[in-house]
Design an enzyme around this catalytic site. Structure first.
Site, PDB file in Angstrom:
ATOM      1  N   LYS A  80       0.866  -1.178   0.000  1.00 29.20           N
ATOM      2  CA  LYS A  80       0.000   0.000   0.000  1.00 29.20           C
ATOM      3  C   LYS A  80       0.901   1.225   0.000  1.00 29.20           C
ATOM      4  CE  LYS A  80      -4.544   0.724   0.506  1.00 29.20           C
ATOM      5  NZ  LYS A  80      -5.686  -0.074   0.040  1.00 29.20           N
ATOM      6  N   GLY A 180     -26.230   1.764   2.619  1.00 28.98           N
ATOM      7  CA  GLY A 180     -25.446   2.427   1.572  1.00 28.98           C
ATOM      8  C   GLY A 180     -25.722   1.836   0.197  1.00 28.98           C
ATOM      9  N   VAL A 181     -26.506   2.579  -0.601  1.00 32.41           N
ATOM     10  CA  VAL A 181     -26.740   2.112  -1.974  1.00 32.41           C
ATOM     11  C   VAL A 181     -26.003   3.045  -2.940  1.00 32.41           C
ATOM     12  CG1 VAL A 181     -28.762   0.622  -1.907  1.00 32.41           C
ATOM     13  CG2 VAL A 181     -29.091   3.076  -1.661  1.00 32.41           C
ATOM     14  N   GLY A 182     -24.688   3.138  -2.712  1.00 35.05           N
ATOM     15  CA  GLY A 182     -23.810   3.912  -3.597  1.00 35.05           C
ATOM     16  C   GLY A 182     -23.365   2.996  -4.734  1.00 35.05           C
ATOM     17  N   VAL A 184     -21.268   0.183  -4.997  1.00 32.72           N
ATOM     18  CA  VAL A 184     -21.407  -1.270  -4.827  1.00 32.72           C
ATOM     19  C   VAL A 184     -22.829  -1.631  -4.394  1.00 32.72           C
ATOM     20  CG1 VAL A 184     -20.558  -3.325  -3.635  1.00 32.72           C
ATOM     21  CG2 VAL A 184     -18.976  -1.486  -4.168  1.00 32.72           C
TER      22      VAL A 184
HETATM   23  P1  NAD Z   1     -19.805   4.811  -2.386  1.00 31.59           P
HETATM   24  O1  NAD Z   1     -19.260   6.031  -1.758  1.00 31.59           O
HETATM   25  O2  NAD Z   1     -20.122   4.821  -3.837  1.00 31.59           O
HETATM   26  O3  NAD Z   1     -21.122   4.338  -1.623  1.00 31.59           O
HETATM   27  C1  NAD Z   1     -21.262   4.391  -0.251  1.00 31.59           C
HETATM   28  C2  NAD Z   1     -22.666   4.871   0.047  1.00 31.59           C
HETATM   29  O4  NAD Z   1     -22.883   4.812   1.441  1.00 31.59           O
HETATM   30  C3  NAD Z   1     -22.904   6.321  -0.382  1.00 31.59           C
HETATM   31  O5  NAD Z   1     -24.050   6.395  -1.207  1.00 31.59           O
HETATM   32  C4  NAD Z   1     -23.102   7.055   0.938  1.00 31.59           C
HETATM   33  O6  NAD Z   1     -24.052   8.088   0.847  1.00 31.59           O
HETATM   34  C5  NAD Z   1     -23.589   5.941   1.833  1.00 31.59           C
HETATM   35  N1  NAD Z   1     -23.368   6.197   3.254  1.00 31.59           N
HETATM   36  C6  NAD Z   1     -22.321   6.773   3.859  1.00 31.59           C
HETATM   37  N2  NAD Z   1     -22.490   6.823   5.190  1.00 31.59           N
HETATM   38  C7  NAD Z   1     -23.680   6.221   5.429  1.00 31.59           C
HETATM   39  C8  NAD Z   1     -24.404   5.939   6.591  1.00 31.59           C
HETATM   40  N3  NAD Z   1     -23.967   6.292   7.802  1.00 31.59           N
HETATM   41  N4  NAD Z   1     -25.592   5.308   6.483  1.00 31.59           N
HETATM   42  C9  NAD Z   1     -26.051   4.950   5.269  1.00 31.59           C
HETATM   43  N5  NAD Z   1     -25.415   5.183   4.121  1.00 31.59           N
HETATM   44  C10 NAD Z   1     -24.235   5.821   4.204  1.00 31.59           C
HETATM   45  O7  NAD Z   1     -18.744   3.658  -2.041  1.00 31.59           O
HETATM   46  P2  NAD Z   1     -18.643   2.205  -2.697  1.00 31.59           P
HETATM   47  O8  NAD Z   1     -17.596   2.220  -3.730  1.00 31.59           O
HETATM   48  O9  NAD Z   1     -19.988   1.702  -3.018  1.00 31.59           O
HETATM   49  O10 NAD Z   1     -18.058   1.377  -1.476  1.00 31.59           O
HETATM   50  C11 NAD Z   1     -18.881   0.962  -0.407  1.00 31.59           C
HETATM   51  C12 NAD Z   1     -18.036   0.213   0.614  1.00 31.59           C
HETATM   52  O11 NAD Z   1     -17.462  -0.952   0.014  1.00 31.59           O
HETATM   53  C13 NAD Z   1     -16.862   1.025   1.171  1.00 31.59           C
HETATM   54  O12 NAD Z   1     -16.650   0.641   2.508  1.00 31.59           O
HETATM   55  C14 NAD Z   1     -15.691   0.560   0.326  1.00 31.59           C
HETATM   56  O13 NAD Z   1     -14.466   0.712   0.999  1.00 31.59           O
HETATM   57  C15 NAD Z   1     -16.036  -0.898   0.128  1.00 31.59           C
HETATM   58  N6  NAD Z   1     -15.444  -1.480  -1.071  1.00 31.59           N
HETATM   59  C16 NAD Z   1     -15.726  -0.967  -2.286  1.00 31.59           C
HETATM   60  C17 NAD Z   1     -15.187  -1.546  -3.422  1.00 31.59           C
HETATM   61  C18 NAD Z   1     -15.517  -1.014  -4.794  1.00 31.59           C
HETATM   62  O14 NAD Z   1     -15.309  -1.748  -5.775  1.00 31.59           O
HETATM   63  N7  NAD Z   1     -16.029   0.198  -4.941  1.00 31.59           N
HETATM   64  C19 NAD Z   1     -14.325  -2.652  -3.310  1.00 31.59           C
HETATM   65  C20 NAD Z   1     -14.060  -3.172  -2.040  1.00 31.59           C
HETATM   66  C21 NAD Z   1     -14.621  -2.569  -0.930  1.00 31.59           C
END
Ligand code: NAD
Length: 368
Positions: A80, A180-182, A184
């Site tokens: 990292k 969290g429906v971002g 992933v």
């Molecule tokens: P993202 O930022 O696109 O989505 C996260 C969502 O969570 C956002 O919509 C945000 O508004 C919401 N959120 C934040 N705080 C919140 C809360 N307290 N209550 C409810 N919702 C809340 O991120 P992502 O890329 O979808 O990643 C989500 C998680 O998965 C993270 O922890 C990330 O580290 C992990 N992750 C992601 C990937 C990837 O491919 N993107 C890979 C491995 C791990």
């Protein structure tokens, strides 16, 4: 803090401090273990209060990558990088190109990618100085957004959890709560909806919630209320440390399986706590390895179909984690660590066999 003691305490192989006067770059690259292959891990940019904080973070994150790659069955080690700086300020091409030259100097022992505080554009600057970078945009022939592959792997891991808990991996009719429906969470919700699951979701952004309601007929609850919903599966897809002293007693689900990193606030206590409550926990770094699988694929020439197929392999890995947990009577997060450590030890041993290089003089000098 004695730097060598910090490095030695978790057996890191190499730590490189990078400084460039012109751009003001201050970065640390940590290589934890390269038994299985080159150390892969993203570059995080964060305004650390001190160099000590940055070092502590990079050592912890690099070690985490060793476990994640090993458990995912990848031929990659753990590494990292952290750049000390404010990601909200304008990004500097010079800084990322200077960083790229340090990565190049490691000759492929470390492969970088984006992480929090850095993005695809930063990595494109890094790539101007080194090929040892992955997670490049689709437009440049890279793997692009990893979230669909992460969601696919999370879905497969969830199916393995269902099989373990209910003897059937079908998610049809199951009630899943998603925090969290971002990126992933959205793709996971789509897969679950297609599989016939009922969804309850929460998010900080109305737009994300409206999309989940319109496309998946999801029910919406407040962000804090998600822990109190009675359901079959809770999928944390937002933040770390969501299983903690406050939330653990409130959870009314049989499975916790989601994409978020570092879900257990205190690994030992909360991992054991879930087990004692009879909740099956899908270790985070196993179930969310799809993102890593996606960027690892790019190293061999990206093919999303292959990446998605490989992410489905998380089903079998999760099943093996559950077998170890039962056989050794340990929580699942510990079983995942054991799976990773054993693979490193076994492959390390296999690699120690002498195999002759093509150059005879090197053989005679005893160089393999
Ligand atoms: P993202 O930022 O696109 O989505 C996260 C969502 O969570 C956002 O919509 C945000 O508004 C919401 N959120 C934040 N705080 C919140 C809360 N307290 N209550 C409810 N919702 C809340 O991120 P992502 O890329 O979808 O990643 C989500 C998680 O998965 C993270 O922890 C990330 O580290 C992990 N992750 C992601 C990937 C990837 O491919 N993107 C890979 C491995 C791990």
């Amino acid at each position: 803090m004695d730097i060598f003691e910090a490095v030695a305490s978790k057996n890191h192989e190499q730590v490189t401090f990078c400084y460039d006067e012109v751009s003001g770059l201050k970065a640390i690259i940590a290589i934890h273990d390269t038994t299985l292959g080159p150390a892969l891990g993203g570059t995080r940019m964060w305004p650390y209060k001190s160099t000590e904080d940055a070092l502590t973070d990079v050592l912890r994150l690099a070690r985490g990558m060793t476990f994640k790659s090993a458990a995912a069955g990848l031929n990659l080690g753990g590494g990292k990088a952290v750049i000390i700086g404010d990601p909200k300020k304008p990004r500097s091409e010079t800084l990322f190109r200077a960083f790229g030259r340090f990565v190049e100097g490691l000759g492929g022992r470390y492969i970088t990618a984006e992480d929090s505080g850095t993005d695809v554009r930063c990595m494109e600057w890094v790539r101007m100085e080194t090929n040892w970078v992955t997670g490049i945009s689709r437009a440049l022939g890279g793997s692009g957004d990893p979230s669909p592959v992460t969601a696919q792997g999370t879905f497969a891991g969830m199916q393995a959890c269902a099989k373990e808990r209910w003897g059937d991996d079908a998610l049809d009719g199951k009630h899943v709560t998603i925090q969290g429906v971002g990126a992933v969470g959205y793709h996971l919700a789509k897969l679950l909806h297609r599989a016939g699951a009922k969804l309850t979701v929460c998010d900080l952004y109305d737009e994300n919630l409206r999309r989940a309601v319109a496309e998946f007929n999801a029910e919406v609850v407040d962000t804090d209320a998600i822990f109190d919903v009675e359901a079959d599966i809770f999928a944390p897809c937002a933040l770390g440390a969501v299983v903690n002293d406050d939330t653990l007693p409130r959870l009314k689900v049989e499975i916790v399986a989601g994409s978020a990193n570092n879900q257990l606030h205190d690994e030992r206590r909360h991992g054991r706590g879930l087990l004692e409550k009879g909740i099956l926990y899908a270790p985070d770094y196993v179930i969310n390895a799809g993102g890593l699988i996606n960027v690892a694929n790019e190293l061999e020439g990206y093919n999303q179909e292959r990446a998605l197929k490989q992410a489905n392999g998380i089903y079998d890995i999760m099943t093996r984690v559950f077998e170890i947990a039962k056989r050794e009577d340990i929580p699942t997060h510990k079983a995942a660590d054991n799976l990773a450590l054993r693979r490193i030890a076994e492959i390390g041993k296999v690699k120690s066999f002498f195999t002759p290089p093509s150059d005879r003089t090197r053989v005679l000098r005893g160089v393999s």
